[in-house]
Scaffold this active site. Structure first.
Site, PDB file in Angstrom:
ATOM      1  N   GLY A  62      -8.105 -24.676  33.247  1.00 17.57           N
ATOM      2  CA  GLY A  62      -9.109 -25.259  34.915  1.00 17.57           C
ATOM      3  C   GLY A  62      -9.990 -24.921  33.723  1.00 17.57           C
ATOM      4  O   GLY A  62     -10.574 -25.445  33.145  1.00 17.57           O
ATOM      5  N   GLU A  63     -10.770 -23.663  34.303  1.00 15.64           N
ATOM      6  CA  GLU A  63     -12.111 -22.601  33.984  1.00 15.64           C
ATOM      7  C   GLU A  63     -11.781 -21.638  34.034  1.00 15.64           C
ATOM      8  O   GLU A  63     -11.424 -20.899  34.577  1.00 15.64           O
ATOM      9  CB  GLU A  63     -12.723 -23.504  34.983  1.00 15.64           C
ATOM     10  CG  GLU A  63     -14.105 -22.648  34.630  1.00 15.64           C
ATOM     11  CD  GLU A  63     -14.534 -23.775  33.826  1.00 15.64           C
ATOM     12  OE1 GLU A  63     -14.589 -24.930  33.910  1.00 15.64           O
ATOM     13  OE2 GLU A  63     -15.299 -23.295  32.672  1.00 15.64           O
ATOM     14  N   SER A  64     -11.953 -21.283  32.412  1.00 13.95           N
ATOM     15  CA  SER A  64     -11.569 -20.114  31.844  1.00 13.95           C
ATOM     16  C   SER A  64     -12.131 -19.419  33.098  1.00 13.95           C
ATOM     17  O   SER A  64     -11.473 -17.941  33.435  1.00 13.95           O
ATOM     18  CB  SER A  64     -11.451 -20.242  30.477  1.00 13.95           C
ATOM     19  OG  SER A  64     -12.712 -20.304  29.957  1.00 13.95           O
ATOM     20  N   CYS A  93      -4.928 -24.964  27.075  1.00 15.35           N
ATOM     21  CA  CYS A  93      -6.592 -25.327  27.588  1.00 15.35           C
ATOM     22  C   CYS A  93      -7.113 -23.292  28.038  1.00 15.35           C
ATOM     23  O   CYS A  93      -7.122 -22.436  27.215  1.00 15.35           O
ATOM     24  CB  CYS A  93      -6.556 -26.239  28.370  1.00 15.35           C
ATOM     25  SG  CYS A  93      -7.818 -27.046  28.250  1.00 15.35           S
ATOM     26  N   ARG A 119     -15.450 -22.003  23.326  1.00  9.51           N
ATOM     27  CA  ARG A 119     -14.708 -22.893  24.287  1.00  9.51           C
ATOM     28  C   ARG A 119     -15.432 -24.274  24.570  1.00  9.51           C
ATOM     29  O   ARG A 119     -16.553 -24.346  23.744  1.00  9.51           O
ATOM     30  CB  ARG A 119     -15.827 -21.842  25.609  1.00  9.51           C
ATOM     31  CG  ARG A 119     -14.898 -20.697  25.668  1.00  9.51           C
ATOM     32  CD  ARG A 119     -14.923 -20.286  27.148  1.00  9.51           C
ATOM     33  NE  ARG A 119     -15.575 -21.115  28.225  1.00  9.51           N
ATOM     34  CZ  ARG A 119     -16.130 -20.754  29.425  1.00  9.51           C
ATOM     35  NH1 ARG A 119     -17.056 -19.914  29.663  1.00  9.51           N
ATOM     36  NH2 ARG A 119     -15.370 -21.386  30.284  1.00  9.51           N
ATOM     37  N   ILE A 154      -9.040 -32.318  27.411  1.00  8.56           N
ATOM     38  CA  ILE A 154     -10.290 -32.020  29.030  1.00  8.56           C
ATOM     39  C   ILE A 154     -10.772 -30.877  28.541  1.00  8.56           C
ATOM     40  O   ILE A 154     -10.837 -29.724  28.419  1.00  8.56           O
ATOM     41  CB  ILE A 154      -9.196 -32.101  29.749  1.00  8.56           C
ATOM     42  CG1 ILE A 154      -8.260 -33.214  30.044  1.00  8.56           C
ATOM     43  CG2 ILE A 154     -10.741 -32.516  31.282  1.00  8.56           C
ATOM     44  CD1 ILE A 154      -7.567 -33.523  31.342  1.00  8.56           C
ATOM     45  N   ARG A 155     -12.294 -31.306  27.816  1.00 11.64           N
ATOM     46  CA  ARG A 155     -13.642 -30.108  28.163  1.00 11.64           C
ATOM     47  C   ARG A 155     -12.239 -28.938  27.042  1.00 11.64           C
ATOM     48  O   ARG A 155     -12.624 -27.234  27.231  1.00 11.64           O
ATOM     49  CB  ARG A 155     -13.724 -29.428  29.164  1.00 11.64           C
ATOM     50  CG  ARG A 155     -14.545 -31.330  29.571  1.00 11.64           C
ATOM     51  CD  ARG A 155     -15.387 -30.656  31.055  1.00 11.64           C
ATOM     52  NE  ARG A 155     -16.368 -29.709  30.894  1.00 11.64           N
ATOM     53  CZ  ARG A 155     -17.171 -27.909  30.837  1.00 11.64           C
ATOM     54  NH1 ARG A 155     -16.000 -27.856  32.361  1.00 11.64           N
ATOM     55  NH2 ARG A 155     -17.430 -27.482  30.732  1.00 11.64           N
ATOM     56  N   HIS A 191      -3.548 -29.895  26.988  1.00  7.34           N
ATOM     57  CA  HIS A 191      -2.207 -30.158  27.930  1.00  7.34           C
ATOM     58  C   HIS A 191      -0.748 -30.866  27.700  1.00  7.34           C
ATOM     59  O   HIS A 191      -1.379 -32.040  28.691  1.00  7.34           O
ATOM     60  CB  HIS A 191      -2.997 -30.707  29.055  1.00  7.34           C
ATOM     61  CG  HIS A 191      -4.087 -29.964  29.696  1.00  7.34           C
ATOM     62  ND1 HIS A 191      -4.013 -29.415  30.635  1.00  7.34           N
ATOM     63  CD2 HIS A 191      -5.892 -30.553  28.890  1.00  7.34           C
ATOM     64  CE1 HIS A 191      -6.005 -28.636  30.393  1.00  7.34           C
ATOM     65  NE2 HIS A 191      -6.807 -29.485  30.002  1.00  7.34           N
ATOM     66  N   GLU A 193       1.427 -30.498  29.535  1.00  9.51           N
ATOM     67  CA  GLU A 193       1.350 -30.321  31.053  1.00  9.51           C
ATOM     68  C   GLU A 193       1.449 -31.850  32.345  1.00  9.51           C
ATOM     69  O   GLU A 193       1.311 -32.217  32.936  1.00  9.51           O
ATOM     70  CB  GLU A 193       1.363 -29.516  32.107  1.00  9.51           C
ATOM     71  CG  GLU A 193      -0.217 -28.937  32.495  1.00  9.51           C
ATOM     72  CD  GLU A 193      -0.916 -29.077  31.403  1.00  9.51           C
ATOM     73  OE1 GLU A 193      -0.567 -28.778  29.914  1.00  9.51           O
ATOM     74  OE2 GLU A 193      -2.159 -28.601  31.495  1.00  9.51           O
TER      75      GLU A 193
HETATM   76  N1  GLN Z   1     -13.618 -25.941  29.682  1.00  7.61           N
HETATM   77  C1  GLN Z   1     -12.971 -24.611  30.225  1.00  7.61           C
HETATM   78  C2  GLN Z   1     -13.336 -23.768  30.274  1.00  7.61           C
HETATM   79  O1  GLN Z   1     -13.761 -22.970  29.208  1.00  7.61           O
HETATM   80  C3  GLN Z   1     -11.507 -25.526  29.718  1.00  7.61           C
HETATM   81  C4  GLN Z   1     -11.347 -26.805  29.824  1.00  7.61           C
HETATM   82  C5  GLN Z   1      -9.705 -26.980  30.816  1.00  7.61           C
HETATM   83  O2  GLN Z   1      -9.026 -25.881  30.503  1.00  7.61           O
HETATM   84  N2  GLN Z   1      -9.098 -28.264  30.707  1.00  7.61           N
HETATM   85  O3  GLN Z   1     -12.547 -22.947  30.824  1.00  7.61           O
END
Ligand code: GLN
Length: 214
Positions: A62-64, A93, A119, A154-155, A191, A193
């Site tokens: 997600g977004e840390s 991630c 990141r 993903i990112r 990921h 999952e």
């Molecule tokens: N870019 C997100 C972060 O820095 C991580 C991306 C992800 O969990 N797919 O938190």
């Protein structure tokens, strides 16, 4: 170990287990789905009390920064640290970032796992990509006996370095680290999952079993 012998056992294990998935933000539903498909009891975790009867925890992607901020607001940081000192945790991630000791910037971290992460390490051009990884730890978990794993990034963060006591589980072809383990803690930049290959989840569950038998 949660003791409820009347519950179904997993299809690959004789041990009953209950695994929580931190459900503050991110793709927690996908983890729940894959765990349940394996016969593992899986529950969403949002409050400290919900950690009590779990055997292990997954922190999703997600977004840390958001996960960290919400975890602080929900009073989860210390309870999660305490949980991790005794039980297995796997971060995928953003979850791997949250589990780490150092992400090169100030944001709430659990600071459990002795890894340094960078990141969004793949820049703007290659925000997302998929590749085959060689993961020796997965050998024997699938019918084909090889450790090749299709990984979705993903990112994603990179695991820049692993400290003493932590080991590398997988690298990209150029040698950069994307999965690591330190005892009962697991971190993956990608990921598992989001694929229908449950071998990484089975590997994590094998750590839970080991923990119960030690
Ligand atoms: N870019 C997100 C972060 O820095 C991580 C991306 C992800 O969990 N797919 O938190």
């Amino acid at each position: 170990m949660a003791r409820k012998p009347e519950r179904p056992r997993t299809r690959f294990s004789q041990v009953y287990m209950k695994v929580g998935v931190l459900a503050l933000q991110g793709d927690f539903e996908e983890h729940i789905h894959i765990l349940r498909s394996m016969g593992v009891e899986a529950v969403e975790v949002r409050l400290p009390d919900q950690l009590q009867d779990l055997d292990a925890l997954i922190i999703p992607g997600g977004e840390s920064t958001t996960i960290g901020k919400l975890a602080s607001e929900f009073g989860l940081i210390e309870p999660l640290r305490g949980f991790g000192r005794e039980k297995p945790i796997w971060g995928t991630c953003a979850g791997a970032i949250f589990l780490s000791k150092d992400a090169h910037r100030s944001q709430p971290l659990l600071s459990l796992m002795d890894i340094t992460v960078e990141r969004n390490a793949f820049g703007r051009q290659v925000n997302s990509f998929e590749t085959e990884l060689d993961v020796p730890a997965l050998k024997g978990l699938g019918p084909d006996q090889n450790g090749s794993f299709h990984a979705v990034f993903i990112r994603a963060p990179l695991i820049e370095s692993v400290g003493e006591g932590a080991q590398v589980l997988a690298r990209l072809e150029d040698g950069r680290i994307v999965a690591a383990q330190q005892g009962r803690w697991l971190a993956t930049s990608f990921h598992p999952e989001l694929t229908d290959d449950d071998r990484f989840h089975r590997y994590f569950v094998s750590l839970v079993e080991k923990q119960e038998n030690s």
